[in-house]
Scaffold this active site. Sequence first.
Site, PDB file in Angstrom:
ATOM      1  N   LYS A 199      45.034  16.781  33.173  1.00  0.00           N
ATOM      2  CA  LYS A 199      44.875  16.284  34.636  1.00  0.00           C
ATOM      3  C   LYS A 199      45.771  14.766  34.380  1.00  0.00           C
ATOM      4  O   LYS A 199      45.814  14.441  33.242  1.00  0.00           O
ATOM      5  CB  LYS A 199      43.356  15.576  35.115  1.00  0.00           C
ATOM      6  CG  LYS A 199      43.447  15.535  36.508  1.00  0.00           C
ATOM      7  CD  LYS A 199      42.957  16.904  37.243  1.00  0.00           C
ATOM      8  CE  LYS A 199      42.879  16.305  38.737  1.00  0.00           C
ATOM      9  NZ  LYS A 199      42.285  17.852  39.274  1.00  0.00           N
TER      10      LYS A 199
ATOM     11  N   LYS B 100      39.268  23.837  55.246  1.00  0.00           N
ATOM     12  CA  LYS B 100      40.097  24.788  54.902  1.00  0.00           C
ATOM     13  C   LYS B 100      39.287  25.980  54.232  1.00  0.00           C
ATOM     14  O   LYS B 100      39.558  27.129  54.562  1.00  0.00           O
ATOM     15  CB  LYS B 100      41.177  24.290  53.936  1.00  0.00           C
ATOM     16  CG  LYS B 100      42.458  23.338  54.641  1.00  0.00           C
ATOM     17  CD  LYS B 100      43.324  23.137  53.923  1.00  0.00           C
ATOM     18  CE  LYS B 100      43.009  22.101  52.883  1.00  0.00           C
ATOM     19  NZ  LYS B 100      42.458  20.910  53.182  1.00  0.00           N
TER      20      LYS B 100
ATOM     21  N   GLY C 100      30.506  22.169  55.953  1.00  0.00           N
ATOM     22  CA  GLY C 100      31.840  21.901  55.659  1.00  0.00           C
ATOM     23  C   GLY C 100      32.755  22.956  56.381  1.00  0.00           C
ATOM     24  O   GLY C 100      32.691  23.884  55.399  1.00  0.00           O
TER      25      GLY C 100
HETATM   26  N1  LIG Z   1      40.976  23.791  48.894  1.00  0.00           N
HETATM   27  C1  LIG Z   1      41.157  24.365  47.891  1.00  0.00           C
HETATM   28  O1  LIG Z   1      41.886  25.329  47.361  1.00  0.00           O
HETATM   29  C2  LIG Z   1      39.985  23.912  46.887  1.00  0.00           C
HETATM   30  C3  LIG Z   1      39.846  24.328  45.785  1.00  0.00           C
HETATM   31  C4  LIG Z   1      38.794  23.865  44.556  1.00  0.00           C
HETATM   32  C5  LIG Z   1      37.720  22.976  45.405  1.00  0.00           C
HETATM   33  N2  LIG Z   1      37.852  22.633  46.635  1.00  0.00           N
HETATM   34  C6  LIG Z   1      36.664  21.565  47.036  1.00  0.00           C
HETATM   35  O2  LIG Z   1      36.362  22.303  48.128  1.00  0.00           O
HETATM   36  C7  LIG Z   1      36.000  21.279  48.906  1.00  0.00           C
HETATM   37  C8  LIG Z   1      36.393  21.676  50.613  1.00  0.00           C
HETATM   38  O3  LIG Z   1      37.597  21.641  50.460  1.00  0.00           O
HETATM   39  P1  LIG Z   1      38.686  21.918  51.710  1.00  0.00           P
HETATM   40  O4  LIG Z   1      39.934  22.255  51.120  1.00  0.00           O
HETATM   41  O5  LIG Z   1      37.962  22.903  52.814  1.00  0.00           O
HETATM   42  O6  LIG Z   1      38.773  20.632  52.193  1.00  0.00           O
HETATM   43  P2  LIG Z   1      38.825  20.156  53.797  1.00  0.00           P
HETATM   44  O7  LIG Z   1      39.159  18.629  53.795  1.00  0.00           O
HETATM   45  O8  LIG Z   1      39.819  20.862  54.433  1.00  0.00           O
HETATM   46  O9  LIG Z   1      37.302  20.426  54.354  1.00  0.00           O
HETATM   47  C9  LIG Z   1      36.414  19.750  54.311  1.00  0.00           C
HETATM   48  C10 LIG Z   1      35.460  19.937  55.472  1.00  0.00           C
HETATM   49  O10 LIG Z   1      33.936  19.117  55.353  1.00  0.00           O
HETATM   50  C11 LIG Z   1      33.880  18.230  56.638  1.00  0.00           C
HETATM   51  N3  LIG Z   1      32.780  17.361  56.097  1.00  0.00           N
HETATM   52  C12 LIG Z   1      33.099  16.119  55.278  1.00  0.00           C
HETATM   53  N4  LIG Z   1      32.057  15.358  55.318  1.00  0.00           N
HETATM   54  C13 LIG Z   1      31.052  16.286  55.868  1.00  0.00           C
HETATM   55  C14 LIG Z   1      29.693  15.842  55.868  1.00  0.00           C
HETATM   56  N5  LIG Z   1      29.111  14.776  55.638  1.00  0.00           N
HETATM   57  N6  LIG Z   1      28.884  17.152  56.426  1.00  0.00           N
HETATM   58  C15 LIG Z   1      29.591  18.000  56.755  1.00  0.00           C
HETATM   59  N7  LIG Z   1      30.904  18.326  56.630  1.00  0.00           N
HETATM   60  C16 LIG Z   1      31.500  17.176  56.028  1.00  0.00           C
HETATM   61  C17 LIG Z   1      35.297  17.603  56.939  1.00  0.00           C
HETATM   62  O11 LIG Z   1      35.297  17.281  58.172  1.00  0.00           O
HETATM   63  C18 LIG Z   1      36.156  18.882  56.855  1.00  0.00           C
HETATM   64  O12 LIG Z   1      36.164  19.678  57.713  1.00  0.00           O
HETATM   65  C19 LIG Z   1      36.321  20.114  48.590  1.00  0.00           C
HETATM   66  O13 LIG Z   1      35.059  19.381  47.741  1.00  0.00           O
HETATM   67  C20 LIG Z   1      37.472  20.185  47.731  1.00  0.00           C
HETATM   68  O14 LIG Z   1      37.515  19.310  46.494  1.00  0.00           O
HETATM   69  C21 LIG Z   1      38.855  22.975  47.350  1.00  0.00           C
END
Ligand SMILES: NC(=O)c1ccc[n+]([C@@H]2O[C@H](COP(=O)([O-])OP(=O)(O)OC[C@H]3O[C@@H](n4cnc5c(N)ncnc54)[C@H](O)[C@@H]3O)[C@@H](O)[C@H]2O)c1
Length: 360
Positions: free
Chosen positions: A83, A186, A183
Amino acid sequence: MGVFASTDDPGSTGHEQVVFCQDKQTGLKAIIGIYSTALGPALGGTRFYPYASEEAALADVLDLSRGMAYKNALAGLDLGGGKAVIWGDPEQIKSEALLRAYGRFVESLAGRYYTACDVGTYVADMDVIARETRYVTGRSVEHGGAGDSSILTAWGVFQGMRAAAEHVWGAPTLAGKRVGVAGLGKVGKYLTKHLLDDGAEVVATDVNPKALEWVRTTHPQVELVDDATALVAADIDVYAPCALGGALNDDTVPALRAKVVTGAANNQLAHPGIEKLLADRGILYTPDYVVNAGGVIQVADEIEGFNFERAKLRATKIYDTTREILQLADDEGVPPAVAADRLAERRMADVGRLRTILLR
Ligand SMILES: NC(=O)c1ccc[n+]([C@@H]2O[C@H](COP(=O)([O-])OP(=O)(O)OC[C@H]3O[C@@H](n4cnc5c(N)ncnc54)[C@H](O)[C@@H]3O)[C@@H](O)[C@H]2O)c1
């Protein structure tokens, strides 16, 4: 914090290589952490963040690169763990020259480290970095990249959840179960769709009104609750943290009514010991880094020349890996988080050792 591994120094981190990179002209200060190349070149994203100090940046890169080694090992990839962090405010200092200077440092490692996106870096940045180095993935579709990684992340989380359901209720399906999704970003959106298609009831929450509007219009059958606290206390079978880290903590675990926790969020356990608290309450927790590996599987596939079906097949295997971990946890009488770490360490040791067989 010690960087060098030594069996008589329990505080050591065991990293292979940590590289400090500086280019005064552009303001670049980066640290690349390579935890292990036992399984292949280290892969992990670049986090661009205004750390409070150099110590904080170093601590983060050491922690994150170690995590990537375990994640990549359990995702079945021929890749090690690394990383990088760029220390600074991306809003203030990110520039073409800075990113390209960083790309040259990545290139100078001659393929020991592959970079990709993380917090504060985007697909467009990877395209700029790629003008200086071959060792970058997570690129734009125009440059052979795979695009939105959340599609396969959600698919992998769903597979992990199926394995957990089978372990607890005897069948690899969420049909008839109530799943709480915290949440609807995405990943949460795609996951909700998979769950509904599988016959689950979904209860959800989000802090973003747009996300709530999306679910009301697209899936009106989804029940909405006020916040994550209400979701934790709701009558649900599975809890899926898909927002921020630290969802499982000293307050939420005692209040949780679900029997299974499987979600996309990184670093769900607020501190070491929470995995034991979950186990003591009879709650099955599938380690976050195992079930959310779909995204890294996607960017890793891109290194070979992206093929969605091949990457999806590999993400589907998260079902088998989760099963194996849950079985090992039962056999060895440890929480799944501990079993996952053991399995990753075994693969790094067993497969990594093969390099000692001389090929010429
Ligand atoms: N996108 C990926 O490919 C990926 C891969 C591995 C891990 N992740 C992890 O998965 C999680 C979600 O990723 P994502 O890409 O969907 O992110 P994102 O930012 O698109 O979605 C996160 C969602 O959570 C909501 N949120 C934030 N705080 C909140 C709370 N206190 N209560 C309820 N909802 C809340 C936000 O409004 C948002 O809609 C993150 O922790 C990310 O690190 C994502």
